[in-house]
Design an enzyme around this catalytic site. Sequence first.
Site, short mmCIF file in Angstrom:
data_model
loop_
_atom_site.label_atom_id
_atom_site.label_comp_id
_atom_site.label_asym_id
_atom_site.label_seq_id
_atom_site.Cartn_x
_atom_site.Cartn_y
_atom_site.Cartn_z
N PRO A 1 0.83 -1.22 0.00
CA PRO A 1 0.00 0.00 0.00
C PRO A 1 0.86 1.26 0.00
O PRO A 1 1.83 1.34 0.74
CB PRO A 1 -0.79 -0.10 1.31
CG PRO A 1 -0.69 -1.51 1.74
CD PRO A 1 0.58 -2.05 1.16
N GLU A 2 0.53 2.19 -0.87
CA GLU A 2 1.23 3.47 -0.93
C GLU A 2 0.31 4.55 -0.37
O GLU A 2 -0.75 4.24 0.19
CB GLU A 2 1.62 3.78 -2.39
CG GLU A 2 2.49 2.69 -3.02
CD GLU A 2 2.86 2.99 -4.47
OE1 GLU A 2 2.93 4.18 -4.84
OE2 GLU A 2 3.07 2.05 -5.24
#
Length: 316
Positions: A2-3
């Site tokens: 996840p960014e």
Amino acid sequence: MPELPEVETVARGLRQAILGRRIISVSLGKTDFIDDPAALEEHLPGRRFEAVERYGKFMLLRLSAVNGDTRVAPTGDPAPASLLVHLGMTGQIAPSPAAQPLEKHTHVCLLLDDGRELRYTDARRFGRIAYLTKALLAEELTGFGADPLEVSKEEFADRICGRRARIKALLLDQSVLRGVGNIYADESLWKAKIHPARLGAKLSRKEAEKLRRALQEILQKAIVLRGSSISDFLDAEGEPGEYQRHHRAYGREGKNCYRCKTPVRRAIVAGRSSYFCPTCQPSPRGSAALPLAGKNGRKTKRRDAEKSPRRNGKSW
Ligand SMILES: [Zn+2]
């Protein structure tokens, strides 16, 4: 992994779901990804969630003092503290009714005062959870770069244009910008028409500004669409994101560029698969794309190896 948009999506969901709730008790499964498991059991019960913030690619769940407790910790810290949550590759955090059977790989359960449990599941356990006093938190946050959504034109150019590193590496370096990973680096470079292997020092300030705007537009749109679900990202309501439908470069090797129809290519830059259009994003001298993966082409799957300012043996 996840960014920024995915973590922001989870943080927004949690804000709706747990703000103001008090933690009654803590139960733990596997704890090898938790900094100090005993500290969670000792210090979390009795505290309320006062805020949920995103910082780069992790979340800070801000905790109140324990009810009526005005003690000062041995470190001299006042009682309020934070719970740091990093989702790693496969982490998910969401509240569930306490009576609901545990999902596989549930390693942290925080029983809340409304009868629900805040549960953290993580199949691969590349995530991290840490209970942080004020002093530990301050130490944790040193060394991170600017938030890409807030960074000014001048600061962005200053952080990029003087550097002898490749622009892709600079975008991934959490001490330059915090929160950008492989997907949004490739997408913003494609939008700004900048080859990932170019050196920061060779970018004009005009190009840097084009990149900053592209990055901000893409991150904001991705947040609206609740992030990209590539492998198993789910938000705090257990729903996948939708931004993956809007990817223009990432994961599109061999498919036509949306602008010019040239097949998108892949190269390893900064140790990571990097997708780009060889026509729209002219390569610097000496940089070659990998041969297009055909039927027998190798599909590379790499672990996230983004540079983090804090090196404690974890890859984030
Ligand atoms: Zn193109």
